[in-house]
Every structure is written in structure tokens, then in C-alpha cells.
Design a protein around this motif. Structure first.
Motif, PDB file in Angstrom:
ATOM      1  N   VAL A  14       0.841  -1.199   0.000  1.00 18.49           N
ATOM      2  CA  VAL A  14       0.000   0.000   0.000  1.00 18.49           C
ATOM      3  C   VAL A  14       0.876   1.250   0.000  1.00 18.49           C
ATOM      4  O   VAL A  14       0.594   2.218  -0.718  1.00 18.49           O
ATOM      5  CB  VAL A  14      -0.947  -0.013   1.209  1.00 18.49           C
ATOM      6  N   GLU A 137     -12.033   0.647   5.870  1.00 17.54           N
ATOM      7  CA  GLU A 137     -10.660   0.921   6.324  1.00 17.54           C
ATOM      8  C   GLU A 137      -9.881   1.599   5.196  1.00 17.54           C
ATOM      9  O   GLU A 137      -9.665   1.012   4.135  1.00 17.54           O
ATOM     10  CB  GLU A 137      -9.989  -0.390   6.728  1.00 17.54           C
ATOM     11  N   ALA A 139      -6.421   3.729   3.993  1.00 17.76           N
ATOM     12  CA  ALA A 139      -5.021   4.032   4.292  1.00 17.76           C
ATOM     13  C   ALA A 139      -4.615   5.327   3.604  1.00 17.76           C
ATOM     14  O   ALA A 139      -4.963   5.569   2.446  1.00 17.76           O
ATOM     15  CB  ALA A 139      -4.113   2.897   3.833  1.00 17.76           C
ATOM     16  N   SER A 140      -3.867   6.169   4.347  1.00 16.89           N
ATOM     17  CA  SER A 140      -3.309   7.397   3.788  1.00 16.89           C
ATOM     18  C   SER A 140      -1.887   7.541   4.290  1.00 16.89           C
ATOM     19  O   SER A 140      -1.414   6.736   5.103  1.00 16.89           O
ATOM     20  CB  SER A 140      -4.142   8.615   4.203  1.00 16.89           C
ATOM     21  N   ILE A 144      -4.105   5.049   9.165  1.00 17.60           N
ATOM     22  CA  ILE A 144      -5.300   4.302   8.775  1.00 17.60           C
ATOM     23  C   ILE A 144      -6.491   4.809   9.581  1.00 17.60           C
ATOM     24  O   ILE A 144      -6.391   5.058  10.780  1.00 17.60           O
ATOM     25  CB  ILE A 144      -5.105   2.793   9.024  1.00 17.60           C
ATOM     26  N   GLU A 165      -5.445   8.142  -1.433  1.00 18.23           N
ATOM     27  CA  GLU A 165      -5.712   7.157  -0.399  1.00 18.23           C
ATOM     28  C   GLU A 165      -6.144   5.830  -1.016  1.00 18.23           C
ATOM     29  O   GLU A 165      -6.599   5.771  -2.159  1.00 18.23           O
ATOM     30  CB  GLU A 165      -6.783   7.676   0.561  1.00 18.23           C
ATOM     31  N   GLN A 168      -8.480  -0.250   2.011  1.00 21.28           N
ATOM     32  CA  GLN A 168      -7.772  -1.484   2.332  1.00 21.28           C
ATOM     33  C   GLN A 168      -8.700  -2.656   2.644  1.00 21.28           C
ATOM     34  O   GLN A 168      -8.400  -3.794   2.274  1.00 21.28           O
ATOM     35  CB  GLN A 168      -6.857  -1.281   3.552  1.00 21.28           C
TER      36      GLN A 168
END
Length: 286
Positions: A14, A137, A139-140, A144, A165, A168
Motif C-alpha cells: 500500500v 478501512e 489508508a493514507s 489508517i 488514499e 484497504q
């Protein structure tokens, strides 16, 4: 038409995907199953400089139970939603919705995360996520966060995911004793986009329904929670009167789009008919 030229990279994590996005100055698109992105490229609705393939990222796969929640990786295929026993047991509305999604060839490649991130207002899985009170969820580069499905779908093809972003996983709370579900849609042909659809989840007790959750799709710019209809059913046994009251409550819950070929009044009528059908079937198992 053919898509314009673009660069391609297969991300291995990711962090790798977000780094590639940043290096492209945001002129990039994430690719999961491809059934939304590839047609948009071919029609030149999108023309990114970089296509970032997420299919090789292990963190986006897998289905597991943690602390009363089912975690479903965003790269989980539609066909897995149809056949996986954990999803059937702990996120049953995804299993109920899957047969209505397009056709087998698409279900074999399309992903749950892709469907949710695309946020087509006529799509089945977003409404199922809302009805199950799932959390998404995301992610950045800052970490998270988990966003409730009610807040995740913002507008037509727009979600709480910010540029760069990555979605996930989907987290679904495990069912409780007495939980019942219902799902159905009205479409011109099986596999077509729904003209109207409904996802229902509730807990059936001896005194009536509790924790009623209703989400309708293809009736607005995103899945619509039918709060008035939920209230009309809460604490009541499912019978003809309760169903009629829930159907009548949709007048306040829905403000469907008006179209010369499909007027809002017709869509509202079909929503009432469909909700009655789903609730009647729910009565048989409650």
C-alpha cells in the motif's frame, strides 16, 4: 475507442502504491478488478498518466475474524462474496447481493473494494455495506482510519476516500442471535443495473423487530438509509400493517431523481413494491 497512452506500475505494498501516486503528482488511477477503470479509460472519461495496479498487494487480500468483526480485504472478488463461508456467516448481505451483480465473468474479476470505491448509486454492494453498518478501512500517508458506511458514500461516484488514499478493507460486525436479512432488486434483465434495490437487516425478537437497518439503491446519488421506514418497523412484528406503514414511510425517506423515461413517481412506487416483497420474505424467516 481506445484509451490514451499511460504508464503502468504494479505496486507491491500500500505504501508503494501511495508513493507512486504522489510521484505522479496525483495524475494517477488505482486499478483493482478493472471493471470500472478500464471502460472509463477506453471511453476517455479518465486519462491518467499512470495506472497503479493493486492486485499484487497482500495486505488487500484475506478474510478473517477479529474481535467481533469480519475483515474482508478490498481485493476480495465478487465470486468470493458469493461462495466464502466466513462471508456467508458474518456478512450475509454481501452473499445475498452477489448473485445480482452483473454476470459470472465480471464477478470472477470484480472486487468488493473496487465496487465500494467506485460508488455507483445503482450498485448492490454499497447498499449491503450500509445495511450491515460496515466500516471502511482507508489508508493514507497519515495512517489508517475507519469510516462508517453511512458516512463513506458522499455523492454519485464520490466517497470519503481522498486523492491518493487506498481502501484497504471492509469491516462488518458479526451477526447477533435472531438476526435476519433480506435482499432483492428490480431490473429489466438479470445482471442489468437495478431500477431499484433494497437491503434489509434486523434482529427478530419475540416482541418484534429490533435494530432495523434498511438501505435502498438506485433511488438517489448514493445508497439511501430509509430511517422513517426503519422506525415504522422497530418494536413491531412483521405483519401486513407493519409492512404497509414501512412502505408509506418511504415517501419521506426517498427523493428519487426524475427522468423523462423513468419518472420519480414510478421509482418511488417500485421502491414501495420491492420493500414490501423483501419484508414479506423476511416475515417467513423471522
Amino acid at each position: 475507442m481506445k484509451s490514451p497512452a499511460f504508464e503502468y506500475v504494479r505496486a507491491e505494498s500500500v505504501a508503494d502504491a501511495m508513493s507512486a501516486y504522489a510521484e505522479a503528482d496525483g495524475d494517477a488511477v488505482y486499478l483493482s478488478g478493472g471493471h470500472s477503470v478500464v471502460p472509463s479509460l477506453a471511453l476517455r472519461l479518465q486519462a491518467p498518466a499512470l495506472l497503479i495496479d493493486l492486485s499484487n498487494i497482500a495486505a488487500l487480500s484475506g478474510i478473517s475474524l477479529h474481535d467481533g468483526w469480519l475483515r474482508i480485504g478490498a481485493m476480495t472478488r465478487h465470486v468470493q462474496a458469493l461462495k466464502d463461508p466466513l462471508i456467508a456467516a458474518h456478512a450475509p448481505l454481501f452473499t445475498a447481493a452477489a448473485p445480482f451483480v452483473a454476470h459470472p465473468a465480471i464477478r470472477n474479476r470484480g472486487t468488493l473494494g473496487g465496487s465500494l470505491a467506485h460508488a455507483d448509486p445503482a450498485s448492490e454492494f454499497p447498499a449491503a455495506a450500509v445495511a450491515m453498518r460496515a466500516e471502511l478501512e482507508i489508508a493514507s500517508s497519515q495512517g489508517i482510519r475507519r469510516v462508517p458506511a453511512d458516512d463513506f458514500f458522499v455523492d454519485i461516484y464520490e466517497t470519503a476516500i481522498e486523492p491518493g488514499e487506498v481502501l484497504q478493507a471492509i469491516h462488518v460486525p458479526s451477526p447477533v442471535a435472531g438476526q435476519v436479512i433480506g435482499f432483492d432488486e428490480i431490473a429489466r434483465r438479470r445482471g442489468d443495473y437495478a431500477m431499484v434495490g433494497a437491503a434489509v437487516q434486523a434482529v427478530s425478537r419475540g416482541s418484534g423487530l429490533e435494530d432495523v437497518s434498511i438501505a435502498l439503491f438506485s433511488v438517489g446519488n448514493h445508497p439511501v438509509r430509509a430511517r422513517k421506514a426503519q422506525a415504522a418497523l422497530t418494536g413491531r412484528m412483521i405483519d401486513a400493517d407493519a409492512i404497509a406503514d414501512a412502505q408509506a414511510a418511504l415517501e419521506d425517506d426517498l427523493d428519487p431523481p426524475d427522468d423523462p423515461q423513468f419518472p420519480a413517481s414510478m421509482r418511488l412506487h417500485l421502491a414501495r413494491v420491492l420493500l414490501g416483497r423483501v419484508l414479506a420474505n423476511l416475515e417467513a424467516v423471522a
